[in-house]
Design a protein around this motif. Structure first.
Motif, PDB file in Angstrom:
ATOM      1  N   LEU A 113       0.899  -1.333  -0.149  1.00  0.00           N
ATOM      2  CA  LEU A 113      -0.091  -0.204  -0.259  1.00  0.00           C
ATOM      3  C   LEU A 113       0.840   1.375  -0.242  1.00  0.00           C
ATOM      4  CD1 LEU A 113      -3.204   0.694   2.003  1.00  0.00           C
ATOM      5  CD2 LEU A 113      -1.212   2.205   2.318  1.00  0.00           C
ATOM      6  N   LEU A 114       0.490   2.286  -0.679  1.00  0.00           N
ATOM      7  CA  LEU A 114       1.171   3.433  -0.844  1.00  0.00           C
ATOM      8  C   LEU A 114       0.272   4.482  -0.405  1.00  0.00           C
ATOM      9  CD1 LEU A 114       3.677   5.346  -1.881  1.00  0.00           C
ATOM     10  CD2 LEU A 114       2.447   5.344  -3.932  1.00  0.00           C
ATOM     11  N   ASP A 115       0.770   5.341   0.576  1.00  0.00           N
ATOM     12  CA  ASP A 115       0.378   6.630   1.040  1.00  0.00           C
ATOM     13  C   ASP A 115       1.073   7.743   0.518  1.00  0.00           C
ATOM     14  OD1 ASP A 115      -1.127   8.876   2.282  1.00  0.00           O
ATOM     15  OD2 ASP A 115       0.224   8.344   4.315  1.00  0.00           O
ATOM     16  N   MET A 116       0.535   8.796  -0.436  1.00  0.00           N
ATOM     17  CA  MET A 116       0.869   9.698  -1.348  1.00  0.00           C
ATOM     18  C   MET A 116       0.540  11.270  -0.403  1.00  0.00           C
ATOM     19  SD  MET A 116       0.453   8.720  -5.060  1.00  0.00           S
ATOM     20  CE  MET A 116       1.751   9.913  -5.498  1.00  0.00           C
ATOM     21  N   GLY A 117       1.673  11.911  -0.095  1.00  0.00           N
ATOM     22  CA  GLY A 117       1.648  13.031   0.569  1.00  0.00           C
ATOM     23  C   GLY A 117       1.296  12.857   2.057  1.00  0.00           C
ATOM     24  N   THR A 118       2.260  11.974   2.730  1.00  0.00           N
ATOM     25  CA  THR A 118       1.821  11.309   4.079  1.00  0.00           C
ATOM     26  C   THR A 118       1.881  12.463   5.102  1.00  0.00           C
ATOM     27  OG1 THR A 118       2.483   9.398   5.458  1.00  0.00           O
ATOM     28  CG2 THR A 118       4.186  10.574   4.863  1.00  0.00           C
ATOM     29  N   GLY A 119       2.559  13.313   5.162  1.00  0.00           N
ATOM     30  CA  GLY A 119       2.551  14.421   5.949  1.00  0.00           C
ATOM     31  C   GLY A 119       3.120  13.980   7.641  1.00  0.00           C
ATOM     32  N   SER A 120       2.348  14.003   8.421  1.00  0.00           N
ATOM     33  CA  SER A 120       2.716  13.335   9.748  1.00  0.00           C
ATOM     34  C   SER A 120       2.729  11.900   9.694  1.00  0.00           C
ATOM     35  CB  SER A 120       1.480  13.700  10.842  1.00  0.00           C
ATOM     36  OG  SER A 120       0.485  13.119  10.517  1.00  0.00           O
ATOM     37  N   GLY A 121       2.283  11.170   8.578  1.00  0.00           N
ATOM     38  CA  GLY A 121       2.353   9.817   8.635  1.00  0.00           C
ATOM     39  C   GLY A 121       1.194   8.977   9.073  1.00  0.00           C
ATOM     40  N   ALA A 122       0.277   9.921   9.854  1.00  0.00           N
ATOM     41  CA  ALA A 122      -0.680   9.309  10.690  1.00  0.00           C
ATOM     42  C   ALA A 122      -1.511   8.253   9.659  1.00  0.00           C
ATOM     43  CB  ALA A 122      -1.680  10.516  10.771  1.00  0.00           C
ATOM     44  N   ALA A 128      -0.924   0.783   9.103  1.00  0.00           N
ATOM     45  CA  ALA A 128       0.222  -0.508   9.614  1.00  0.00           C
ATOM     46  C   ALA A 128      -0.198  -1.139  10.702  1.00  0.00           C
ATOM     47  CB  ALA A 128       1.793   0.066   9.177  1.00  0.00           C
ATOM     48  N   HIS A 129      -0.502  -0.173  11.579  1.00  0.00           N
ATOM     49  CA  HIS A 129      -0.880  -0.382  13.138  1.00  0.00           C
ATOM     50  C   HIS A 129      -1.799  -1.461  13.119  1.00  0.00           C
ATOM     51  CE1 HIS A 129      -1.583   0.137  17.484  1.00  0.00           C
ATOM     52  NE2 HIS A 129      -0.470   0.100  17.372  1.00  0.00           N
ATOM     53  N   THR A 130      -2.581  -1.327  12.328  1.00  0.00           N
ATOM     54  CA  THR A 130      -4.098  -2.176  12.526  1.00  0.00           C
ATOM     55  C   THR A 130      -3.971  -3.488  11.532  1.00  0.00           C
ATOM     56  OG1 THR A 130      -5.258  -0.091  12.331  1.00  0.00           O
ATOM     57  CG2 THR A 130      -6.574  -2.176  12.055  1.00  0.00           C
ATOM     58  N   ARG A 131      -2.883  -3.418  10.507  1.00  0.00           N
ATOM     59  CA  ARG A 131      -2.850  -4.493   9.727  1.00  0.00           C
ATOM     60  C   ARG A 131      -1.411  -4.772   9.461  1.00  0.00           C
ATOM     61  NH1 ARG A 131      -6.633  -5.042   5.092  1.00  0.00           N
ATOM     62  NH2 ARG A 131      -5.139  -6.939   4.614  1.00  0.00           N
ATOM     63  N   SER A 132      -0.954  -5.779  10.429  1.00  0.00           N
ATOM     64  CA  SER A 132       0.508  -5.999  10.298  1.00  0.00           C
ATOM     65  C   SER A 132       0.823  -6.927   9.035  1.00  0.00           C
ATOM     66  CB  SER A 132       0.738  -6.903  11.522  1.00  0.00           C
ATOM     67  OG  SER A 132       0.252  -8.129  11.604  1.00  0.00           O
ATOM     68  N   ASP A 133      -0.219  -7.468   8.262  1.00  0.00           N
ATOM     69  CA  ASP A 133       0.061  -7.970   7.202  1.00  0.00           C
ATOM     70  C   ASP A 133       0.593  -7.235   5.830  1.00  0.00           C
ATOM     71  OD1 ASP A 133      -2.470  -7.312   7.262  1.00  0.00           O
ATOM     72  OD2 ASP A 133      -2.678  -8.189   5.132  1.00  0.00           O
ATOM     73  N   LEU A 134       0.182  -5.897   6.003  1.00  0.00           N
ATOM     74  CA  LEU A 134       0.578  -4.868   4.969  1.00  0.00           C
ATOM     75  C   LEU A 134       1.767  -4.480   4.660  1.00  0.00           C
ATOM     76  CD1 LEU A 134      -2.838  -2.900   4.676  1.00  0.00           C
ATOM     77  CD2 LEU A 134      -2.435  -4.808   3.593  1.00  0.00           C
ATOM     78  N   PHE A 135       2.235  -4.032   3.691  1.00  0.00           N
ATOM     79  CA  PHE A 135       3.579  -3.466   3.384  1.00  0.00           C
ATOM     80  C   PHE A 135       3.403  -2.101   3.061  1.00  0.00           C
ATOM     81  CE2 PHE A 135       4.031  -8.028   2.409  1.00  0.00           C
ATOM     82  CZ  PHE A 135       4.871  -8.271   2.842  1.00  0.00           C
ATOM     83  N   VAL A 136       3.808  -1.045   3.869  1.00  0.00           N
ATOM     84  CA  VAL A 136       3.414   0.247   3.674  1.00  0.00           C
ATOM     85  C   VAL A 136       4.329   1.128   3.109  1.00  0.00           C
ATOM     86  CG1 VAL A 136       1.996   2.253   4.906  1.00  0.00           C
ATOM     87  CG2 VAL A 136       1.445  -0.081   5.356  1.00  0.00           C
ATOM     88  N   THR A 137       4.067   1.912   2.143  1.00  0.00           N
ATOM     89  CA  THR A 137       5.229   2.848   1.756  1.00  0.00           C
ATOM     90  C   THR A 137       4.609   4.353   2.069  1.00  0.00           C
ATOM     91  OG1 THR A 137       6.080   1.244   0.193  1.00  0.00           O
ATOM     92  CG2 THR A 137       6.706   3.865  -0.003  1.00  0.00           C
ATOM     93  N   ALA A 138       5.125   5.210   2.562  1.00  0.00           N
ATOM     94  CA  ALA A 138       4.549   6.793   2.726  1.00  0.00           C
ATOM     95  C   ALA A 138       5.740   7.832   2.178  1.00  0.00           C
ATOM     96  CB  ALA A 138       4.500   6.829   4.102  1.00  0.00           C
ATOM     97  N   LEU A 139       4.976   8.434   1.152  1.00  0.00           N
ATOM     98  CA  LEU A 139       5.964   9.470   0.517  1.00  0.00           C
ATOM     99  C   LEU A 139       5.424  10.926   0.883  1.00  0.00           C
ATOM    100  CD1 LEU A 139       4.568  10.566  -2.216  1.00  0.00           C
ATOM    101  CD2 LEU A 139       5.314   8.354  -3.126  1.00  0.00           C
ATOM    102  N   ASP A 140       6.494  11.799   0.692  1.00  0.00           N
ATOM    103  CA  ASP A 140       6.240  13.179   0.735  1.00  0.00           C
ATOM    104  C   ASP A 140       7.250  13.808   0.173  1.00  0.00           C
ATOM    105  OD1 ASP A 140       3.871  14.566   2.765  1.00  0.00           O
ATOM    106  OD2 ASP A 140       5.541  16.041   1.964  1.00  0.00           O
ATOM    107  N   ILE A 141       6.817  15.323  -0.125  1.00  0.00           N
ATOM    108  CA  ILE A 141       7.991  16.111  -0.741  1.00  0.00           C
ATOM    109  C   ILE A 141       8.723  16.790   0.295  1.00  0.00           C
ATOM    110  CG2 ILE A 141       6.574  17.917  -1.164  1.00  0.00           C
ATOM    111  CD1 ILE A 141       7.789  18.203  -4.039  1.00  0.00           C
ATOM    112  N   SER A 142       8.215  16.791   1.250  1.00  0.00           N
ATOM    113  CA  SER A 142       8.617  17.705   2.411  1.00  0.00           C
ATOM    114  C   SER A 142       9.443  17.145   3.072  1.00  0.00           C
ATOM    115  CB  SER A 142       7.749  18.352   3.186  1.00  0.00           C
ATOM    116  OG  SER A 142       8.039  18.863   4.356  1.00  0.00           O
TER     117      SER A 142
END
Ligand code: GLN
Length: 279
Positions: A113-122, A128-142
């Motif tokens: 799963l990809l989160d685009m413009g994650t900011g605080s990462g919330a 990821a905290h709820t679903r330990s099976d997922l591979f999570v990527t979080a990106l941001d330009i800042s």
């Protein structure tokens, strides 16, 4: 001098004399004294010491000048977890929990799963905290936002559970494929009066608005999504209260199917998304 500016006050005195709303006074008292909400009540005759008093005076004044509580305390709860905040990131909002819930119900088991413009990462951390099976990527330009996101990852998860990536939208995830893409991008229209009101005045402008018609982030995310989505993958995006039609239209034109919107607790269409079937 106002009554709340005297020294030698107790918790109960502060609660009575503070010029702020009761809840806000309590949040600042908790942050400065380290006491819990319950302890504020059971130890209401606790004497505020001089250092705490000076800290509270500064915080109350900054709040009176308009700074958001979440920046004063450096923290905000989202999806049941406390998140670090700073003026480098948008303050997590309860509305956005809908996007997290939809991501959780649409992401297949053991998928990326990809989160685009994650900011605080919330969003990424809550998922990821709820679903330990997922591979999570979080990106941001800042880079400043990514530093906060990384701190939030480390606060709640093993560091490797969320990959934090510096990227201008898809620029640095070229060739990578995800089963689900989520985003809460900047969507407020340039010159919207809300940008100069309340908490928004203190939030990072580039996280709030695209400096255009409010849709340019959706155009970019939707245009690139098919290349980065596994077949049948979902793209789910939060948007403003008046943008559901336009976002659905952009998804349909790009060839997404199952295009639909979901309502937040206030009954407003808040998230739209669709599925991409490649052959
Ligand atoms: N929901 C926020 C607000 O209107 C805006 C967040 C965003 O632009 N992604 O206050």
């Amino acid at each position: 001098m106002h009554a709340w500016q005297q020294d030698h006050l107790t918790i109960a005195d502060y609660e009575r004399l503070s010029p702020l709303e009761k809840l806000e006074t309590r949040i600042l008292l908790m942050a400065v004294t380290g006491l819990t909400r319950i302890e504020l009540i059971t130890q209401s005759d606790y004497q505020i010491n001089l250092a705490q008093h000076l800290a509270l005076q500064t915080l109350i004044q900054r709040r009176l000048d308009g700074e958001p509580i979440a920046y004063l305390t450096g923290e905000r709860e989202f999806f049941g977890l406390p998140f670090f905040t700073s003026p480098a990131v948008l303050i997590p909002r309860a509305d956005t929990e809908l996007l997290v819930e939809l991501a959780l119900s649409h992401a297949p088991e053991n998928s990326a799963l990809l989160d685009m413009g994650t900011g605080s990462g919330a969003i990424a951390v809550a998922i990821a905290h709820t679903r330990s099976d997922l591979f999570v990527t979080a990106l941001d330009i800042s880079p400043d936002a990514l530093a906060i996101a990384q701190k939030n990852v480390m606060r709640h998860l093993a560091p490797s559970r969320v990959r934090v990536v510096h990227s201008d939208w898809y620029a640095d995830v070229e060739g990578q494929v995800f089963h689900t893409i989520v985003s809460n991008p900047p969507y407020i229209v340039k010159d919207d009066p809300h940008l100069s009101q309340g908490d928004l005045r203190f939030e990072p402008i580039n996280a709030l608005t695209d400096h255009g018609d409010g849709l340019s982030a959706y155009r970019t995310i939707i245009a690139g999504a098919p290349e980065h989505l596994a077949s049948d993958g979902w793209l789910l995006m939060e948007h403003g209260y008046h943008q559901a039609d336009e976002v659905r239209q952009l998804l349909l034109v790009r060839g997404f199917v199952q295009v639909q919107s979901w309502r937040d607790l206030a009954g407003i269409e808040r998230v739209s998304g669709g599925q991409f079937i490649s052959n």
